[in-house]
Design an enzyme around this catalytic site. Sequence first.
Site, short mmCIF file in Angstrom:
data_model
loop_
_atom_site.label_atom_id
_atom_site.label_comp_id
_atom_site.label_asym_id
_atom_site.label_seq_id
_atom_site.Cartn_x
_atom_site.Cartn_y
_atom_site.Cartn_z
N ALA A 57 40.73 46.21 44.11
CA ALA A 57 39.61 45.29 44.31
C ALA A 57 38.38 45.81 43.57
O ALA A 57 38.32 46.98 43.19
CB ALA A 57 39.29 45.14 45.79
N THR A 58 37.42 44.94 43.36
CA THR A 58 36.17 45.31 42.68
C THR A 58 34.98 44.73 43.43
O THR A 58 35.13 43.78 44.21
CB THR A 58 36.13 44.78 41.23
OG1 THR A 58 36.15 43.35 41.26
CG2 THR A 58 37.29 45.30 40.40
N ILE A 59 33.81 45.32 43.19
CA ILE A 59 32.56 44.65 43.50
C ILE A 59 32.13 43.96 42.21
O ILE A 59 32.05 44.59 41.16
CB ILE A 59 31.48 45.63 44.02
CG1 ILE A 59 30.13 44.91 44.21
CG2 ILE A 59 31.33 46.85 43.12
CD1 ILE A 59 29.05 45.78 44.85
N SER A 60 31.92 42.67 42.29
CA SER A 60 31.62 41.88 41.09
C SER A 60 30.29 42.31 40.48
O SER A 60 29.45 42.94 41.12
CB SER A 60 31.55 40.39 41.43
OG SER A 60 32.81 39.92 41.85
N HIS A 65 27.31 37.60 41.32
CA HIS A 65 26.84 37.39 42.69
C HIS A 65 25.61 36.49 42.69
O HIS A 65 25.46 35.62 43.57
CB HIS A 65 26.53 38.73 43.35
CG HIS A 65 27.74 39.46 43.82
ND1 HIS A 65 27.82 40.83 43.87
CD2 HIS A 65 28.95 39.00 44.25
CE1 HIS A 65 29.01 41.20 44.34
NE2 HIS A 65 29.71 40.10 44.57
N SER A 94 33.39 44.90 49.20
CA SER A 94 32.39 45.93 49.53
C SER A 94 31.43 45.49 50.61
O SER A 94 30.78 46.31 51.25
CB SER A 94 31.59 46.29 48.28
OG SER A 94 30.71 45.23 47.92
N ASP A 149 44.37 36.32 55.99
CA ASP A 149 44.74 35.71 54.72
C ASP A 149 43.69 34.65 54.38
O ASP A 149 43.70 33.55 54.93
CB ASP A 149 46.12 35.07 54.83
CG ASP A 149 46.63 34.50 53.51
OD1 ASP A 149 45.83 34.38 52.56
OD2 ASP A 149 47.83 34.18 53.43
N GLY A 150 42.77 35.01 53.50
CA GLY A 150 41.67 34.12 53.18
C GLY A 150 42.09 32.79 52.59
O GLY A 150 41.33 31.83 52.64
N THR A 230 45.52 37.29 46.60
CA THR A 230 46.95 37.49 46.81
C THR A 230 47.23 37.94 48.24
O THR A 230 46.35 38.16 49.05
CB THR A 230 47.50 38.56 45.86
OG1 THR A 230 46.83 39.79 46.13
CG2 THR A 230 47.27 38.17 44.40
#
Length: 235
Positions: A57-60, A65, A94, A149-150, A230
């Site tokens: 995962a990442t912080i965009s 944002h 995050s 599960d979003g 996912t």
Amino acid sequence: MAWRSSGATNTDLIENLWRNNLIKSPLVKSAFLKVDRAHYAPSSPYEDSPQPIGHSATISAPHMHAAAVENLLPYLLPSDTRPAPRVLDIGSGSGYLTHVMAELVGDEGTVVGVEHIKALKDLGEVNMRKSSEGREFVGGGRVRFRVGDGRKGWKEEGEEEEGWDAIHVGASAREVHGEMLEQLRSPGRMFIPVDDDSGGWSQHVWCVDKDGEGRVSKKKLFGVRYVPLTDAPRA
């Protein structure tokens, strides 16, 4: 202009995003200034670039944002017809954007961050507790972090209130999932990156609106590159 927006401090970063017209609303600027990205990004927090946070995962990047909040703003702010905005942050990661949106929803508003990996759910909560205001938001219930599960949206157990005025999706979906759309209030708005093809090599952000009569319209905004929305990895 995103590549010119990095700064030496949080204030520098936000002022540069403002100067480059990536943040347009004074309300959005004020919200971002209240949230120190160093509490959420593990390295180089004031660069306008994405950062890995673990678990693929990442912080965009901050400019992404900013785009999300600018687009969702009318549905984040409390009003006579929406005194207690309800916001869903799918793929909250995050916790940074969750916190920024919480600065906008007012005392009666709620922002729920959903992650499919418990370690990321815990990360968002731990990060938010690094500031006194973040601790107050979590302790007082303005912000909640959940595991789920979003792609199915989210329903809080035991709550009479249902649906979301604004939905932010922080990973690229294969489609605008039906359960998310069902949970979007009327009126409401969703900001969601969607794959253009089955391989996910091309993606665009879509602004999905549901009007007061329940009619849905979709507008393609711009191309992006997000991690995929996912299943959680198997243990």
